[in-house]
Design a protein around this motif. Structure first.
Motif, PDB file in Angstrom:
ATOM      1  N   TRP A   1       0.985  -1.224  -0.151  1.00 50.59           N
ATOM      2  CA  TRP A   1      -0.070   0.106   0.100  1.00 50.59           C
ATOM      3  C   TRP A   1       0.922   1.300  -0.005  1.00 50.59           C
ATOM      4  N   PHE A   2       2.043   1.279   0.800  1.00 48.51           N
ATOM      5  CA  PHE A   2       2.670   2.478   1.201  1.00 48.51           C
ATOM      6  C   PHE A   2       3.629   2.803  -0.185  1.00 48.51           C
ATOM      7  N   TYR A   3       4.131   1.622  -0.553  1.00 47.94           N
ATOM      8  CA  TYR A   3       5.225   1.668  -1.656  1.00 47.94           C
ATOM      9  C   TYR A   3       4.576   1.160  -3.237  1.00 47.94           C
ATOM     10  N   ALA A   4       3.355   1.066  -3.554  1.00 48.08           N
ATOM     11  CA  ALA A   4       2.767   0.797  -4.711  1.00 48.08           C
ATOM     12  C   ALA A   4       3.494   1.545  -5.776  1.00 48.08           C
TER      13      ALA A   4
ATOM     14  N   GLY B   1       6.877  -0.816  -7.639  1.00 47.49           N
ATOM     15  CA  GLY B   1       6.526  -1.519  -9.199  1.00 47.49           C
ATOM     16  C   GLY B   1       6.293  -0.592 -10.241  1.00 47.49           C
ATOM     17  N   ASP B   2       5.680  -0.898 -11.090  1.00 41.62           N
ATOM     18  CA  ASP B   2       5.159   0.028 -12.361  1.00 41.62           C
ATOM     19  C   ASP B   2       4.359   1.046 -11.803  1.00 41.62           C
ATOM     20  N   PRO B   3       4.457   2.287 -11.969  1.00 40.74           N
ATOM     21  CA  PRO B   3       3.655   3.268 -11.286  1.00 40.74           C
ATOM     22  C   PRO B   3       2.149   3.301 -11.918  1.00 40.74           C
ATOM     23  N   ALA B   4       2.140   2.620 -13.250  1.00 39.91           N
ATOM     24  CA  ALA B   4       0.948   2.483 -13.886  1.00 39.91           C
ATOM     25  C   ALA B   4       0.020   1.611 -13.222  1.00 39.91           C
ATOM     26  N   GLY B   5       0.503   0.750 -12.348  1.00 42.85           N
ATOM     27  CA  GLY B   5      -0.203  -0.360 -11.949  1.00 42.85           C
ATOM     28  C   GLY B   5      -0.860  -0.031 -10.417  1.00 42.85           C
ATOM     29  N   THR B   6      -0.194   1.271  -9.800  1.00 40.85           N
ATOM     30  CA  THR B   6      -0.314   1.699  -8.398  1.00 40.85           C
ATOM     31  C   THR B   6      -1.634   1.519  -7.929  1.00 40.85           C
TER      32      THR B   6
ATOM     33  N   ALA C   1      -4.112  -0.366  -8.776  1.00 45.26           N
ATOM     34  CA  ALA C   1      -4.564  -1.975  -8.745  1.00 45.26           C
ATOM     35  C   ALA C   1      -3.894  -2.535  -7.513  1.00 45.26           C
ATOM     36  N   VAL C   2      -2.857  -2.165  -7.281  1.00 46.75           N
ATOM     37  CA  VAL C   2      -1.742  -2.693  -6.222  1.00 46.75           C
ATOM     38  C   VAL C   2      -2.414  -2.135  -4.815  1.00 46.75           C
ATOM     39  N   ARG C   3      -2.791  -0.953  -4.793  1.00 47.80           N
ATOM     40  CA  ARG C   3      -3.239  -0.397  -3.452  1.00 47.80           C
ATOM     41  C   ARG C   3      -4.618  -0.951  -3.382  1.00 47.80           C
ATOM     42  N   ALA C   4      -5.342  -1.222  -4.134  1.00 49.94           N
ATOM     43  CA  ALA C   4      -6.646  -1.761  -4.074  1.00 49.94           C
ATOM     44  C   ALA C   4      -6.525  -3.102  -3.260  1.00 49.94           C
ATOM     45  N   LEU C   5      -5.868  -3.982  -3.819  1.00 50.06           N
ATOM     46  CA  LEU C   5      -5.524  -5.375  -3.505  1.00 50.06           C
ATOM     47  C   LEU C   5      -5.134  -5.232  -2.101  1.00 50.06           C
ATOM     48  N   ALA C   6      -4.010  -4.369  -1.884  1.00 48.93           N
ATOM     49  CA  ALA C   6      -3.338  -4.345  -0.427  1.00 48.93           C
ATOM     50  C   ALA C   6      -4.388  -3.870   0.485  1.00 48.93           C
ATOM     51  N   GLU C   7      -5.250  -2.838   0.045  1.00 47.00           N
ATOM     52  CA  GLU C   7      -6.255  -2.491   1.081  1.00 47.00           C
ATOM     53  C   GLU C   7      -7.208  -3.451   1.357  1.00 47.00           C
TER      54      GLU C   7
END
Length: 216
Positions: free
Chosen positions: A113-116, A120-125, A127-133
């Protein structure tokens, strides 16, 4: 008695280890690493911790890493502190389960969540944060189920390394959508642990004021 040196940054993953050292009344020295200024990437620090993260704990002259591993190591080295169930104890298996669960499930989700946008790829931030949340919320729900009976501590009816790790991770949710303090089953536990003298001393030493019990 062994003297330890803890390389830390306030409120970071070193917080649980710092708390355990205080609670155990072990002699130790603190070395501040300003991660906001990139001090973890300095040549001197990288020689101690090539991963450029905190904590690093000097144990018998050797730098050791990973907050969960350090908590378990300290519990093993100092059984007199009583911060982990003894081998053969009925609560030992549950202690292992919670330490590994928090380290393998909640802590990585928090990092995602903090380092999405930087890991990784900023374009996927998004989606990564949504999964982390979602994973963080599920972990908080599971922790709430464990504490729903009003128990004072996570396991065995006494303070352990699980509590140090759990409270640190709960604190990290203070500015996230899924907040530990919004869970009714977690709030009594949080209030109780934040009232411990060792937690108050920890916050004072790290200069933290944004996640404490209201002054009475």
């Amino acid at each position: 008695m062994t003297n330890y040196t803890l390389y830390y940054s306030p409120g970071a993953a070193s917080m649980a280890v710092h708390w355990m050292l205080i609670e155990s009344r072990l002699p130790f020295e603190l070395c501040f690493i300003d991660i906001n200024q990139g001090a973890q990437h300095s040549a001197d620090y990288l020689r101690l911790n090539p991963a450029a993260r905190v904590p690093t704990l000097i144990v018998d002259g050797v730098p050791r890493h990973e907050s969960t591993a350090l908590l378990m190591l300290l519990a093993e080295r100092h059984p007199e502190a009583g911060l982990a169930p003894a081998p053969g104890c009925a609560d030992r298996a549950e202690w292992f389960e919670w330490m590994v669960y928090l380290a393998n499930t909640l802590l990585p989700a928090m990092r995602d969540w903090f380092y999405a946008d930087s890991d990784g790829d900023p374009a996927g931030t998004e989606a990564v944060r949504a999964l982390a949340e979602r994973r963080i919320g599920q972990a908080l729900d599971r922790m709430g189920e464990q504490l729903a009976d009003g128990r004072a501590y996570f396991i065995g009816g006494k303070l352990s390394t699980v509590d140090f790790l759990a409270v640190m991770l709960m604190r990290w949710t203070r500015n996230l959508p899924p907040k530990a303090t919004s869970r009714a089953n977690l709030m009594p536990y949080i209030t109780r642990l934040r009232a411990l003298p060792s937690f108050i001393e920890l916050n004072k030493k790290e200069g933290l004021t944004d996640w404490s019990n209201p002054a009475s």
